[in-house]
Design a protein around this motif. Structure first.
Motif: not given
Lengths: 288, 412
Positions: A51, A55, A58-61, A236-237, A240, A248-249, A253-255, A258
């Protein structure tokens, strides 16, 4: 037989153990977590299969971070190598104060990236804009780090400024492996400076060119400290990088899981790029 | 050959044992017979004040020794320590998304019926419940801060300006200052967290905090509700200085302290920093006038520090003793005075002249929480707002907020 082999085990086994504990094990753990929904703390997590990987695509970041990082890495690699080769050629010539200049050019490499970043950050926000205003150049009269379209140039400037030092040293070492007799011979044949560079110098430092290209590319693909010190990924980003996104994520971000998946993919990407670079560049190397 | 292989294996085993030994002997307890309590807190500004309070406490309690830990980037350090199951006995932090995530992971002791909460303003206890979405209370709200508009009283007096009470007055005042060739607002948008200060004031006032509780259940979207917030935030940008995205928070504090701008959209936490740059600056503070009905305007007032106790600490009783000491009016009074914050303990007043205009709102309970306490950190609100203020595309911005929120919700 055994007596002679023992010292080698004494040298290699601890290294292998340490490498395994501090590098391989965490990497394996990261791969393991990338299949879970672990947030980095807390008591429980579930297996989610692919998963996270699904994801990611699909994440444009993530896409944005890859785009920035590659653009940045390619520009920095090219600029660093051109500049450091030029400086190395200058420093290898018979000039006065040669050792003094060699020291000066190596200085940026000794300073910590973070400190350099904070100094430049101050210059970009408080010094350069004032110069720009006084000279009447509107593009320079604001902080370029504050602009979405220009901030990456600021980071390129700092990164190149700092990485030129190490690459210069490597090129200098390369230049000194070339026997002077070759230049004497080419002088007798009447070759000009330009011809001399393309026919003798550049081919003979090819192995150093390879290692410099690979190192500069790898270092700038992993750019992190400069970004933290200069823009923190913003505005912004816009600036990055991938490692900054993972940090950071993953932590803020607690991910955790991911971004572990993100770093697994990133590891593969860097490894593939480095191998391709070495393969490609080594083909054009030559020996005396 | 065989012997050398076994030797090598032996060395590996030895290394492994050493590693285990090294890691297991770090959890030292009571070297001098006292119960050691680790107090972990995230505000570097408050280190000195806590040091003094702890000193008093340790002197009064012969059997307990509290030690303060205040590392840089404390929230990240705390998260990594939680990963290692090395949770400090007492933790202090803001009522942010980090607190919410940790509370939901059940690492804090349940304080719902604790006598520690007796003197705390119930509004703030409710705030904690809203932030975590749980009925259980796991934190003791301590100090609160406020977000509003700071102004330079001297400059206002020189130009004969009044404190604006409504949005229209705010814009008119800014226009007057701009027409006089001065800087109305000092924006420090190089730091992305600064861009969310107007967001935090406009959002809860114009849309309400319930929005977030509904957003979690997918009943509303930013697109439907946040257009006015976005428009007003953009309008403010007309009244900045020339380099709004080139200056950072520290630049702004210095500039505002030296009278370069009339107003500064900021939190009360900046006051002590500004006074460090110029002790003589005459600061005033008014709530953000987000709309045109002054009676509807609420002060954005969130929990700056709350205390939690680790769920599995063996010294729960001593930790509670220390917290009971901190919430005593005398001690919290000292804390909020030195930190220019407000007290979550009822009846303790903040009498700093800079924030006098805010105290009526707090006393009457006309307060509302920060919007970003309800937004998951992984959404990275700050960078989204910063990016929006640069490219000024409202539709794109609101879509991004919804899209990022959904993405993060799907990944959790």
């Amino acid at each position: 037989m055994n007596k002679r082999i023992a010292p080698y085990y004494w040298m290699t086994v601890p290294a292998v153990v340490l490498f395994f504990i501090f590098m391989t094990l965490p990497a394996l753990q990261g791969i393991y977590y990338s299949f879970t929904n672990y947030n980095g703390f807390g008591k429980g997590y579930d297996f989610v299969g692919f998963k996270n990987y699904f994801n990611l695509f699909q994440d444009d970041n993530v896409g944005n971070a890859y785009w920035f990082t590659f653009k940045f890495a390619i520009v920095v690699t090219i600029l660093t190598n051109i500049l450091s080769l030029l400086i190395a050629l200058g420093l290898n010539a018979k000039i006065k104060f040669r050792n003094f200049f060699r020291g000066i050019y190596f200085l940026p490499n000794i300073l910590s990236v973070l400190i350099v970043g904070y100094i430049f950050n101050y210059l970009f926000s408080n010094v350069f804009p004032i110069w720009g205003q006084n000279l009447g150049i509107s593009a320079l009269s604001t902080n370029i780090l504050g602009s979405e379209s220009l901030a990456w140039i600021g980071i390129v400037i700092v990164a190149v400024w700092q990485s030129v030092a190490l690459n210069t040293i490597l090129y200098l070492a390369g230049l000194q492996t070339i026997p002077t007799t070759l230049y004497e011979a080419s002088n007798l044949d009447g070759a000009g400076k330009w011809r001399e560079f393309w026919s003798i110098t550049f081919p003979l430092i090819a192995p150093f060119f390879t290692i410099n290209m690979v190192l500069a590319m790898k270092n700038s693909l992993m750019v992190f400290d400069q970004i933290v010190a200069l823009t923190n990924g913003g505005p912004g980003r816009a600036t990055q990088s991938i490692s900054h996104l993972i940090y950071t994520g993953g932590f803020e971000g607690g991910e955790y899981a991911y971004q572990s998946a993100n770093s697994v993919i990133y590891f593969i990407v860097i490894a593939v790029i480095s191998i391709l670079q070495i393969r490609f560049l080594q083909r054009r190397e030559m020996d005396l | 050959m065989r012997t050398s292989l076994t030797k090598a294996l032996g060395i590996m085993l030895l290394c492994g044992i050493t590693a285990v030994l090294l890691s297991s002997c770090t959890s030292g307890k009571s070297a001098n017979g006292k119960v050691q309590i680790e107090f972990f807190q995230n505000k570097p500004e408050a280190k000195g004040t806590f040091d003094e309070l702890i000193k008093t406490f340790n002197a009064e309690h012969a059997d307990i020794q509290v030690t303060q830990v205040n590392p840089p980037d404390a929230e990240t350090v705390l998260k990594t320590r939680v990963v290692k199951n090395d949770v400090p006995d007492i933790m202090a932090m803001g009522a942010t998304d980090t607190y919410s995530i940790l509370a939901q992971s059940d690492i804090f002791a349940d304080l719902t019926d604790s006598p520690l909460l007796k003197t705390i303003d119930p509004n703030y206890i409710q705030m904690l419940k809203d932030v975590t979405g749980m009925d259980k209370v796991t934190g003791v709200p301590y100090a609160t801060n406020a977000n509003g508009i700071m102004y330079n009283k001297t400059l206002f007096k020189e130009m004969g300006l009044d404190v604006p009470k409504t949005w229209d007055e705010l814009i008119a005042t800014a226009q007057k200052i701009k027409d006089a060739g001065k800087i109305p607002f000092y924006f420090t948008y190089k730091d992305d967290w600064q861009t969310n200060l107007p967001f935090n004031a406009l959002g809860p006032n114009l849309v309400g905090i319930d929005f977030y509780l509904e957003r979690r259940e997918n009943k509303v979207t930013f697109k439907e509700k946040y257009r006015e917030v976005a428009e007003k935030q953009l309008e403010l940008m007309n009244y900045g200085h020339g380099d709004n995205f080139g200056k950072a928070y520290s630049d702004g504090n210095r500039a505002f302290a030296n009278g370069e701008a009339f107003m500064y959209i900021q939190g009360t936490w900046a006051i002590s920093e500004i006074r460090k740059a110029n002790p003589n600056v005459d600061i005033g503070f008014f709530p953000f006038p987000t709309g045109n009905d002054p009676s509807q305007i609420k002060l954005v007032n969130g929990i700056d520090s709350l205390f939690t106790i680790a769920a599995d600490t063996p010294h729960k009783e001593q930790a509670e003793q220390f917290l009971a000491f901190l919430v005593e009016p005398e001690h919290i009074g000292k804390y909020i005075k030195e930190q220019t914050l407000f007290s979550a303990v009822e009846g303790v007043k903040q009498d700093d002249p800079a924030v006098q205009e805010l105290t009526p709102y707090i006393e009457q309970g006309k307060v509302i929480d920060f919007a970003d306490h309800y937004i998951p950190a992984a959404v990275q609100l700050n960078s989204i707002v910063q990016s929006f203020l640069q490219n000024k595309n409202i539709d794109n911005y609101l879509n991004t907020l919804d899209k990022e929120w959904d993405k993060v919700a799907n990944r959790r």
